[in-house]
Design a protein around this motif. Structure first.
Motif, mmCIF file in Angstrom:
data_model
loop_
_atom_site.group_PDB
_atom_site.id
_atom_site.type_symbol
_atom_site.label_atom_id
_atom_site.label_comp_id
_atom_site.label_asym_id
_atom_site.label_seq_id
_atom_site.Cartn_x
_atom_site.Cartn_y
_atom_site.Cartn_z
ATOM 1 N N GLY A 44 18.728 2.931 8.357
ATOM 2 C CA GLY A 44 17.545 2.819 7.828
ATOM 3 C C GLY A 44 16.314 3.963 8.128
ATOM 4 N N GLU A 45 16.688 3.926 9.755
ATOM 5 C CA GLU A 45 16.133 5.357 11.161
ATOM 6 C C GLU A 45 16.031 7.020 9.559
ATOM 7 N N PRO A 46 15.117 7.474 9.067
ATOM 8 C CA PRO A 46 15.539 8.644 9.013
ATOM 9 C C PRO A 46 16.113 9.264 9.403
ATOM 10 N N ASP A 71 17.824 4.817 1.377
ATOM 11 C CA ASP A 71 17.433 4.267 0.104
ATOM 12 C C ASP A 71 15.566 3.760 0.124
ATOM 13 N N HIS A 72 15.510 3.329 -0.875
ATOM 14 C CA HIS A 72 13.558 3.431 -0.841
ATOM 15 C C HIS A 72 13.312 2.519 -0.414
ATOM 16 N N ALA A 73 13.651 1.428 -0.069
ATOM 17 C CA ALA A 73 13.260 0.649 0.587
ATOM 18 C C ALA A 73 12.406 0.576 1.957
ATOM 19 N N SER A 74 13.638 1.698 2.409
ATOM 20 C CA SER A 74 13.719 1.975 3.948
ATOM 21 C C SER A 74 12.695 3.264 4.435
ATOM 22 N N LEU A 75 11.685 3.955 3.024
ATOM 23 C CA LEU A 75 11.190 4.813 2.813
ATOM 24 C C LEU A 75 9.650 4.120 2.660
ATOM 25 N N VAL A 76 9.166 3.110 2.282
ATOM 26 C CA VAL A 76 8.242 2.560 2.428
ATOM 27 C C VAL A 76 7.762 2.143 3.706
ATOM 28 N N ILE A 115 0.985 -1.551 0.198
ATOM 29 C CA ILE A 115 -0.023 0.144 -0.268
ATOM 30 C C ILE A 115 0.520 1.322 0.158
ATOM 31 N N ALA A 116 1.874 1.656 0.778
ATOM 32 C CA ALA A 116 3.152 2.150 1.143
ATOM 33 C C ALA A 116 3.755 2.978 -0.675
ATOM 34 N N GLN A 117 4.424 1.808 -1.505
ATOM 35 C CA GLN A 117 5.146 1.089 -1.767
ATOM 36 C C GLN A 117 3.460 2.525 -3.310
ATOM 37 N N ALA A 118 2.168 2.248 -3.464
ATOM 38 C CA ALA A 118 1.664 2.448 -4.646
ATOM 39 C C ALA A 118 0.995 4.207 -3.974
ATOM 40 N N ALA A 119 1.041 4.170 -2.679
ATOM 41 C CA ALA A 119 0.457 5.875 -2.060
ATOM 42 C C ALA A 119 1.756 6.448 -2.998
ATOM 43 N N GLN A 129 6.757 4.407 5.765
ATOM 44 C CA GLN A 129 5.452 4.968 5.423
ATOM 45 C C GLN A 129 4.834 3.431 6.089
ATOM 46 N N ALA A 130 5.312 2.584 5.458
ATOM 47 C CA ALA A 130 4.206 1.056 6.339
ATOM 48 C C ALA A 130 3.909 0.958 7.340
ATOM 49 N N GLY A 131 4.530 1.517 8.359
ATOM 50 C CA GLY A 131 4.656 1.843 9.976
ATOM 51 C C GLY A 131 3.694 2.474 9.681
ATOM 52 N N ARG A 132 3.313 3.511 9.528
ATOM 53 C CA ARG A 132 2.290 4.344 9.628
ATOM 54 C C ARG A 132 1.227 4.180 8.969
ATOM 55 N N ILE A 133 0.946 3.509 7.489
ATOM 56 C CA ILE A 133 0.050 3.287 7.733
ATOM 57 C C ILE A 133 -0.492 2.198 8.375
ATOM 58 N N ARG A 134 0.529 0.925 8.923
ATOM 59 C CA ARG A 134 -0.332 -0.201 9.735
ATOM 60 C C ARG A 134 -1.139 0.846 11.104
ATOM 61 N N ALA A 135 -0.515 2.189 11.736
ATOM 62 C CA ALA A 135 -0.570 3.021 12.237
ATOM 63 C C ALA A 135 -2.106 3.561 12.315
ATOM 64 N N TYR A 136 -2.329 3.610 10.869
ATOM 65 C CA TYR A 136 -3.447 4.466 10.531
ATOM 66 C C TYR A 136 -4.342 3.497 10.526
#
Length: 349
Positions: A103-105, A145-150, A20-24, A153-160
């Protein structure tokens, strides 16, 4: 596009948070619609940080139209333009002390060496002024890298998704199918009922302890063996007895019972928040004292907080019991798990 509805639909279809994060990240940026200044803004940011414009991704409420953390709608008056930059060289230049896990921002305005950090901060101030009618501020986080960003974002989507499940539970809707209502709560329990699902700096009441759930989901999550089912049956009977005296608003559950690794909890610790019933002609305090002794015979250690008391007393008692339930008794292990906020819903009479 309504991202909230889309995220839930993708999740219900079996999509995982990473997908979902990748598509978003490839989807539309809602705050950019109708704006002709955004391309120039991203080029300015790229020039300041010495990265390609294609490395910059818009995230947060500026993309989704609402905040994944707490559901707040995007507003030009107080919402930031959050940028995620994927660039390993910039990531390496951000020498945070202490360094976050790989990998953390990292954040250029905080983590770049001085004086580069100062010049970047001034540049971002200047860029933010050019779009102050659209955003409160322009801020940036850097990923290697892009995987770290995904993953982020996935963590935030899970929380949402966890927030929306709890909101559904709080609406007392029994029409939702079993599993849809409490799937996210069950995942939280399976993870050990942590106090926080995100780093503390990114947490909010919606994605942290106490975890809100209705009675039916609570019974399913914590009734793993015969002893636990016995405790839960005693709790249900206790609620039935209480209904003759007071109106239960919600309850806070803690202690060993919410530790699913404990197969034989000694009792069930619970604080009941109640209101006096207008049709009951006697003061409920004496009745609650007698019921407390009765419930203890069935290993239900129940305390009471009156919701119609003075606000300071409500805050005092709630804070006290929260600290009590997360404290360690001599000879026991530290309690690192969170608490459960039990609301009315399916399974309650």
């Amino acid at each position: 596009m309504e991202y909230g509805e889309w995220i839930r639909k993708e999740h219900d279809r079996g999509g995982n948070a990473e997908g979902i994060a990748q598509a978003a990240l490839r989807g539309p940026i809602l705050s950019f619609e109708g704006s002709n200044r955004t391309a120039a803004l991203l080029e300015d940011v790229a020039a300041v940080l010495r990265v390609p414009p294609g490395a910059i991704h818009v995230v947060g409420s500026a993309r989704f139209g609402f905040c994944l953390r707490d559901g707040a709608r995007f507003s030009p008056a107080y919402s930031d333009l959050d940028l995620a930059i994927v660039d390993n060289d910039l990531y390496a230049r951000c020498e945070a002390a202490p360094k976050p896990a790989l990998g953390e921002p990292r954040f250029p305005e905080r983590d770049l060496p001085i004086p580069e950090r100062v010049s970047v901060r001034k540049a971002f101030d200047a860029i933010s002024r050019t779009v102050k009618d659209c955003y409160a501020y322009v801020s940036a986080a850097v990923f290697p890298d892009h995987a770290s960003l995904v993953r982020a974002q996935a963590g935030r989507i899970r929380a949402y998704l966890g927030i929306t499940a709890q909101e559904a539970a709080s609406q007392h809707t029994s029409a939702a199918p079993i599993g849809a209502l409490d799937a996210n709560f069950q995942r939280i329990v399976d993870a050990g009922l942590p106090r926080y699902s995100l780093p503390i700096a990114e947490s909010s009441p919606g994605n942290a302890s106490p975890w809100m759930v209705d009675n039916a989901a609570f019974q399913r999550a914590f009734g793993g063996n015969a002893l636990r089912k016995e405790r839960l049956a005693a709790l249900q009977q206790a609620f039935d007895d209480l209904a003759q005296v007071v109106d239960v608003q919600c309850s806070l559950v803690g202690g060993s019972f919410v530790d699913v690794a404990n197969a034989a909890p000694n009792d069930l610790d619970i604080v009941v928040f109640y209101r006096a019933r207008s049709e009951v002609r006697f003061e409920p305090g004496r009745a609650l004292q007698r019921l407390t002794r009765k419930f203890l015979l069935e290993h239900i250690d129940m305390r009471f907080v009156p919701c119609d008391a003075e606000p300071w007393l409500l805050v005092k008692l709630t804070s006290y019991f929260t600290m009590l339930y997360q404290s360690r008794r001599p000879g026991t292990e530290d309690r690192n798990h969170g608490l459960v906020l039990l609301v009315a819903g399916p399974g309650r009479s």
